[in-house]
Structures are given as structure tokens and as C-alpha cells.
Design a protein around this motif. Structure first.
Motif, PDB file in Angstrom:
ATOM      1  N   THR A 118       0.861  -1.186   0.000  1.00 42.02           N
ATOM      2  CA  THR A 118       0.000   0.000   0.000  1.00 42.02           C
ATOM      3  C   THR A 118       0.897   1.236   0.000  1.00 42.02           C
ATOM      4  O   THR A 118       1.842   1.317   0.794  1.00 42.02           O
ATOM      5  CB  THR A 118      -0.908   0.024   1.239  1.00 42.02           C
ATOM      6  N   SER A 158       1.529   5.681  -0.247  1.00 42.46           N
ATOM      7  CA  SER A 158       1.113   6.848   0.537  1.00 42.46           C
ATOM      8  C   SER A 158      -0.180   7.475   0.020  1.00 42.46           C
ATOM      9  O   SER A 158      -0.755   8.341   0.680  1.00 42.46           O
ATOM     10  CB  SER A 158       2.245   7.895   0.549  1.00 42.46           C
ATOM     11  N   GLN A 168      -2.674   5.474  -0.450  1.00 44.39           N
ATOM     12  CA  GLN A 168      -3.586   4.414  -0.023  1.00 44.39           C
ATOM     13  C   GLN A 168      -4.059   3.540  -1.188  1.00 44.39           C
ATOM     14  O   GLN A 168      -5.136   2.935  -1.134  1.00 44.39           O
ATOM     15  CB  GLN A 168      -4.790   4.990   0.718  1.00 44.39           C
ATOM     16  N   CYS A 220      -3.370   0.123  -3.501  1.00 47.84           N
ATOM     17  CA  CYS A 220      -2.781  -1.206  -3.257  1.00 47.84           C
ATOM     18  C   CYS A 220      -2.389  -1.889  -4.564  1.00 47.84           C
ATOM     19  O   CYS A 220      -2.988  -1.662  -5.619  1.00 47.84           O
ATOM     20  CB  CYS A 220      -3.767  -2.094  -2.509  1.00 47.84           C
TER      21      CYS A 220
END
Length: 254
Positions: free
Chosen positions: A97, A99, A101, A103
Motif C-alpha cells: 500500500t 502513501s 492508499q 494497493c
């Protein structure tokens, strides 16, 4: 005056639109990556290396490793070490993940082999009825792995077994017996091997009397012939590794 106000509002709208378009960002996730070999042995610690690449201006903030074993083991380290206790093929999954957010995942299959090998030998190639057959364990392990139990199956009519490492056994009937050894190692894994043991009846054994080499080779096999008095058996036999054949006579022992 009204036209001037309209012009000013249009200019402001154009400026706002230009600023908005100038600051639009399209975020993409990092590219997850795993560095590991494809084959390892049971009980050997494996270090999985992260090879993920974040997008420009971002960093990777978390890692989740799933090792694919039956216990569903995981790790949140960047470069974890894991030891498999069973053989098989396992799918290792890494999820990173960044910075923003976002994935990304990557998978890598590893094959785990069991280095424990079952093996045994006997003192002689043939035994007679009444002889005690000595079975000698030759099984091997690697590293700190040990063998914790043995199971011998002697393949006789009574389905006799033994849990000794190197047992002895006496057969009550002549024949060829497929003896099976199964060993269990300290990881609870089992491996087996089967070897034949020949037991002869001494009242039916025959001994070579003479061998006469002849030209050519035996085609299609040869049927043994018994002498009229029953004392000698004759048969043609091709010699291994050559075209030469031989007529062999065996004495019967009563």
C-alpha cells in the motif's frame, strides 16, 4: 455597465477553469514485486525480498505477505523470513500500500521438497529358509531434521511389521518378498521405499554344473529342459552385453 460585468465574470470563469485543469493528478498504484527462488527444502529458512516500485512522488507505507501454508501465516515486514514445515507448492502473495492508499499485489510460487530419503539394504542378495534376514537402515536426512520412527512391512502371510531401526526377520516360506520401509521425520513427513528380498528353499536349489559358449544369440527366449533322470537342467541363455549365447547345465540338489 452590464457588458463590463459579463466580461469580468467570463474572465474569472476562464481563470478558474485553467487553474483546475492545471492541478488535476491521476494517481497510480505502486508495482509490487517479489524476489525469491523457485525451490527450497523443508526446514530451511527462506528470506523473501521486496522488489516493489512506487510511483513518482509516493512511498510504500505497508506490506502484507501471505505465505500460502495451511496455517495462513502472514508477515508485515518488508523482507520477511519464513520456514515451511511441509513439502508441496505454495503461492506466496505480497500486497503493498502506498502513501496514496492505493494497493498492488504480486504472487510467486515456491516448491518445497522433502530432503529425507528412506533406504535400506540386506547383508546378502539371497537367503535360505531358516536364515535370519538382517535389514540395515540407510535412510538419510539433512540439516537438523531427524528420523523419529520406522515402520517395516515384511510382506509375509502374517503381515508382520517392526518399528526397529534395523530389524531382523525370519521367513517361514520361500519366495520373493517386497519389503517396505516407511520413515517419519521430525517434521512429521513420511517417505517410503520398497525392495525385494529372495528366500530360497534349500531342497529346491540348483547349482551350475558347466557352461558351453556357442555362436549367435538366443531369439525369442529359451525353455529349460530336465534330464531323464532329473539330475540336470539345461537351458540356452544370451549373455548380457554381447551376441554370444551359452548352453548352461545346472545340477539339481535334492
Amino acid at each position: 455597465m452590464k457588458n463590463e460585468i459579463t466580461f469580468i465574470l467570463s474572465a474569472l470563469l476562464l481563470l478558474i477553469t485553467a487553474c483546475s485543469e492545471e492541478h488535476v493528478f491521476y494517481n497510480t498504484a505502486a508495482k509490487a514485486g517479489i524476489v525469491a527462488e523457485s525451490e527450497y527444502e523443508v526446514g530451511i529458512p527462506i528470506t523473501f525480498a521486496d522488489n516493489s516500485i512506487p510511483t513518482q512522488g509516493t512511498t510504500i507505507v505497508s506490506y502484507l505477505w501471505e505465505f500460502g501454508d495451511e496455517d495462513k501465516s502472514i508477515s508485515k515486514e518488508k523482507n520477511p523470513t519464513f520456514t515451511y514445515k511441509k513439502d508441496g507448492t505454495f503461492s506466496v502473495k505480497l500486497t503493498v500500500t502506498d502513501s496514496n492508499q492505493l494497493c498492488s499485489t504480486s504472487q510467486h510460487n515456491v516448491t518445497i521438497i522433502n530432503p529425507t530419503k528412506a533406504d535400506f539394504e540386506v547383508e546378502k542378495s539371497e537367503y535360505y529358509l531358516g536364515d535370519e534376514v538382517k535389514f540395515i537402515d540407510k535412510s538419510i536426512t539433512k540439516g537438523s531434521t531427524t528420523i523419529v520412527s520406522y515402520l517395516w512391512e515384511f510382506a509375509d502371510a502374517d503381515n508382520s511389521t517392526s518399528g526397529e531401526q534395523s530389524p531382523t526377520f525370519k521367513y517361514s516360506e520361500a519366495g520373493s518378498y517386497p519389503v517396505k520401509l516407511t520413515v517419519t521425520d521430525s517434521y512429521g513427513l513420511t517417505v517410503s521405499i520398497t525392495r525385494s528380498v529372495n528366500i530360497q528353499d534349500p531342497t529346491k536349489v540348483i547349482a551350475t554344473q558347466w557352461t558351453a559358449f556357442i555362436g549367435g544369440a538366443v531369439k525369442g527366449g529359451s525353455s529349460p529342459v530336465l534330464s531323464p533322470d532329473g539330475s540336470t537342467v539345461y537351458a540356452l541363455r544370451s549373455l548380457a552385453g554381447s551376441d554370444a549365447a551359452a548352453l548352461i547345465a545346472w545340477n539339481t540338489v535334492s
